[in-house]
Design a protein around this motif. Sequence first.
Motif, PDB file in Angstrom:
ATOM      1  N   PHE A   1       0.849  -1.210   0.000  1.00 11.69           N
ATOM      2  CA  PHE A   1       0.000   0.000   0.000  1.00 11.69           C
ATOM      3  C   PHE A   1       0.874   1.246   0.000  1.00 11.69           C
ATOM      4  O   PHE A   1       0.657   2.194  -0.769  1.00 11.69           O
ATOM      5  CB  PHE A   1      -0.972  -0.059   1.195  1.00 11.69           C
ATOM      6  CG  PHE A   1      -1.225   1.236   1.912  1.00 11.69           C
ATOM      7  CD1 PHE A   1      -1.706   2.346   1.233  1.00 11.69           C
ATOM      8  CD2 PHE A   1      -1.002   1.360   3.289  1.00 11.69           C
ATOM      9  CE1 PHE A   1      -1.947   3.549   1.908  1.00 11.69           C
ATOM     10  CE2 PHE A   1      -1.244   2.540   3.955  1.00 11.69           C
ATOM     11  CZ  PHE A   1      -1.708   3.644   3.264  1.00 11.69           C
TER      12      PHE A   1
ATOM     13  N   GLU B   1       3.974   1.494  -0.995  1.00  8.71           N
ATOM     14  CA  GLU B   1       4.661   1.619  -2.281  1.00  8.71           C
ATOM     15  C   GLU B   1       3.811   2.421  -3.272  1.00  8.71           C
ATOM     16  O   GLU B   1       4.329   3.215  -4.053  1.00  8.71           O
ATOM     17  CB  GLU B   1       4.938   0.226  -2.874  1.00  8.71           C
ATOM     18  CG  GLU B   1       6.142  -0.459  -2.288  1.00  8.71           C
ATOM     19  CD  GLU B   1       7.419   0.338  -2.514  1.00  8.71           C
ATOM     20  OE1 GLU B   1       7.803   0.541  -3.676  1.00  8.71           O
ATOM     21  OE2 GLU B   1       8.033   0.750  -1.509  1.00  8.71           O
ATOM     22  N   GLY B   2       2.506   2.180  -3.247  1.00 11.44           N
ATOM     23  CA  GLY B   2       1.608   2.918  -4.132  1.00 11.44           C
ATOM     24  C   GLY B   2       1.579   4.400  -3.795  1.00 11.44           C
ATOM     25  O   GLY B   2       1.620   5.264  -4.685  1.00 11.44           O
ATOM     26  N   VAL B   3       1.523   4.693  -2.511  1.00 11.60           N
ATOM     27  CA  VAL B   3       1.534   6.093  -2.060  1.00 11.60           C
ATOM     28  C   VAL B   3       2.824   6.777  -2.520  1.00 11.60           C
ATOM     29  O   VAL B   3       2.811   7.879  -3.080  1.00 11.60           O
ATOM     30  CB  VAL B   3       1.412   6.150  -0.517  1.00 11.60           C
ATOM     31  CG1 VAL B   3       1.664   7.556  -0.005  1.00 11.60           C
ATOM     32  CG2 VAL B   3       0.034   5.654  -0.068  1.00 11.60           C
TER      33      VAL B   3
ATOM     34  N   ALA C   1       4.924   5.865  -4.913  1.00  8.80           N
ATOM     35  CA  ALA C   1       5.028   5.942  -6.375  1.00  8.80           C
ATOM     36  C   ALA C   1       4.210   7.107  -6.917  1.00  8.80           C
ATOM     37  O   ALA C   1       4.630   7.794  -7.853  1.00  8.80           O
ATOM     38  CB  ALA C   1       4.578   4.624  -7.002  1.00  8.80           C
ATOM     39  N   ALA C   2       3.039   7.324  -6.337  1.00  7.14           N
ATOM     40  CA  ALA C   2       2.193   8.438  -6.794  1.00  7.14           C
ATOM     41  C   ALA C   2       2.869   9.775  -6.508  1.00  7.14           C
ATOM     42  O   ALA C   2       2.906  10.666  -7.363  1.00  7.14           O
ATOM     43  CB  ALA C   2       0.823   8.369  -6.106  1.00  7.14           C
TER      44      ALA C   2
ATOM     45  N   ALA D   1      -1.845  13.562  -5.847  1.00  8.53           N
ATOM     46  CA  ALA D   1      -2.019  12.167  -6.282  1.00  8.53           C
ATOM     47  C   ALA D   1      -1.909  11.225  -5.088  1.00  8.53           C
ATOM     48  O   ALA D   1      -2.728  10.309  -4.909  1.00  8.53           O
ATOM     49  CB  ALA D   1      -0.977  11.812  -7.337  1.00  8.53           C
TER      50      ALA D   1
ATOM     51  N   VAL E   1      -4.627   8.521  -3.599  1.00  3.31           N
ATOM     52  CA  VAL E   1      -4.330   7.108  -3.354  1.00  3.31           C
ATOM     53  C   VAL E   1      -4.692   6.752  -1.913  1.00  3.31           C
ATOM     54  O   VAL E   1      -5.335   5.734  -1.640  1.00  3.31           O
ATOM     55  CB  VAL E   1      -2.846   6.794  -3.622  1.00  3.31           C
ATOM     56  CG1 VAL E   1      -2.500   5.379  -3.173  1.00  3.31           C
ATOM     57  CG2 VAL E   1      -2.518   6.986  -5.100  1.00  3.31           C
TER      58      VAL E   1
END
Lengths: 340, 340
Positions: free
Chosen positions: B166, B168-170, B172-173, B196, B200
Amino acid sequence: MSVDYKLYDLGDFRLQRGATLRGAKLAYKTFGTLSPAKDNAIVYPTWYSGQHPDNEWLIGKGMALDPDKYFIVIPNMLGNGLSSSPSNTPEPYNASRFPQITAYDNVRAQHQLVTEHFGITKLPLVTGWSMGALQTFHWGAMYPDMVERIAPFCGSAKCSRHNFVFLEGVKAALTADAAFNNGWYGDKKPEKGLRAMARVYAGWGFSQAFYRQELDLKALGYSSLEDFLVAFWEGFFLPKDANNLLTMLWTWQNGDISDNELYNGDFRKALGAIKAKAYVMPGRTDLYFPPEDSEFEVAHMPNAKLIVFESVWGHFAGGPGTSPVDVKFLDEKLKELLNS
Amino acid sequence: MSVDYKLYDLGDFRLQRGATLRGAKLAYKTFGTLSPAKDNAIVYPTWYSGQHPDNEWLIGKGMALDPDKYFIVIPNMLGNGLSSSPSNTPEPYNASRFPQITAYDNVRAQHQLVTEHFGITKLPLVTGWSMGALQTFHWGAMYPDMVERIAPFCGSAKCSRHNFVFLEGVKAALTADAAFNNGWYGDKKPEKGLRAMARVYAGWGFSQAFYRQELDLKALGYSSLEDFLVAFWEGFFLPKDANNLLTMLWTWQNGDISDNELYNGDFRKALGAIKAKAYVMPGRTDLYFPPEDSEFEVAHMPNAKLIVFESVWGHFAGGPGTSPVDVKFLDEKLKELLNS
């Protein structure tokens, strides 16, 4: 590369939101033979970013979707890169000017293929995973007298608010990349945005328990969590076209079987109008299509049964062939439904 | 603006991962009065991106954390913008060169404040939400003879693999924005990336049920879902410094009470070493700290009880004062624990 699908010419296709897609094309692939009585067709739409080859894991000799018995039609979603899409539509509706496409549009196009091209008037089954399930619900609500059975799995008849928010995160990650350039990236794809989107998706696609049990390593064979993020997730989204992904994302976010002239936004009424015998199959640990939403749907459908994948594979309980145990369960339920 | 906190000088603070933060500062605020016997102190660390004022909702006359009875210390996490952080550290360890900080480092710094500055040797309670819970668990495992009770809520003793993904998504955004420029954005903050990241986060922070019940509108009073995404979520992250956020994110992703010389990665051993009487309180619908992880922890702790927030507020069941019913529940449990 040989092409394994056909293109159906939809003509000048008027879309629900106002644009006309001139010379619109619906890409599809069929399996098996249409019976002389034309009573053995199954429609099996594609899912978010998927194309027809990504659906084939559910088709096979001895399986519910047996091409020896059924004529199986996989229509590619508009925007998926094979049917009319931002990436293959000529000016002026190309790239980020590609119009908004609803699930209603998709299913109307599929209906045109099925009825006008094949002359089919009854469908023993419509089924699909995820956004394929969204289209499956639309088939049931838009053509209740034509569709005898539906089996939407890991999907919903209407995009929930939470699901909408999850997709906002995916979209924001993709478009945060300056290379996206409002969709006018030409040949230089927004690689950073695509990789970011993939990482955002990774937490949603599989469940907490999936990761806790290290099934990325132990079942799928990746060498580390980072390998799974790069090879599986980034590898999946990188080859896709960003505008195509955003077209389908919009379709998903705006999915609602009642958002049309038939039901005028009355969701309960639209659910109640689905005459088909329905197996509605959510995954117990699906983070964006949780069983609670399916329960509501089933409660308002006259002929529906809730069947839950008791699986830790999250959204991937239902596809695309990733979890063998769940595929077997699904196939058995589809056989049961088809034989009923 | 008057400053409502103090700075404790940690000196040349050697970090677990090898760097030395010279002249490191720990910002803290206290409530109430330290008793002559120095036996009434509660440590209450901050959460991801939060600062001490964001913790104050749990403190008050008549509440468990009553400043008339207890001496409550809120230490700000390293990287949170008040304690030593990328945004306030001079060259050469400024901005994106700020070193990696572990939860172990944070708690060691807090321990230095509590023991050397205040002369405290016993702590009746350590408690915290989210990453505050991570630090709470660290207190229990690092100083088992000093900490009498812990109440970590909506957090874990070790970042789970799913939680890691989770985040990682934050990340990356946030970093997909070219303006981020590897952390060298100077005065021009990566606004697109911060927005972004906020979007997320929005899907993770609250549960599916929260959104299904429209509590963003009905309980929190936002005027639409988009208003909630912009005003609550983007509004929350936009004022924050991106490097600070990434420092704390790394701390979170690498949180593990056993990752130190005391336990050498033996997580069960570290849990087993926590002597404190513990109330471990996850939220039933918390999407990144699900109760299953807390169950494991409690099962391996000698003196712990699992108490679940039966709440649809997801991660926000535990803070920061957003859900009044859950705050009341938490406060009662803290009273019970303190009186035991």
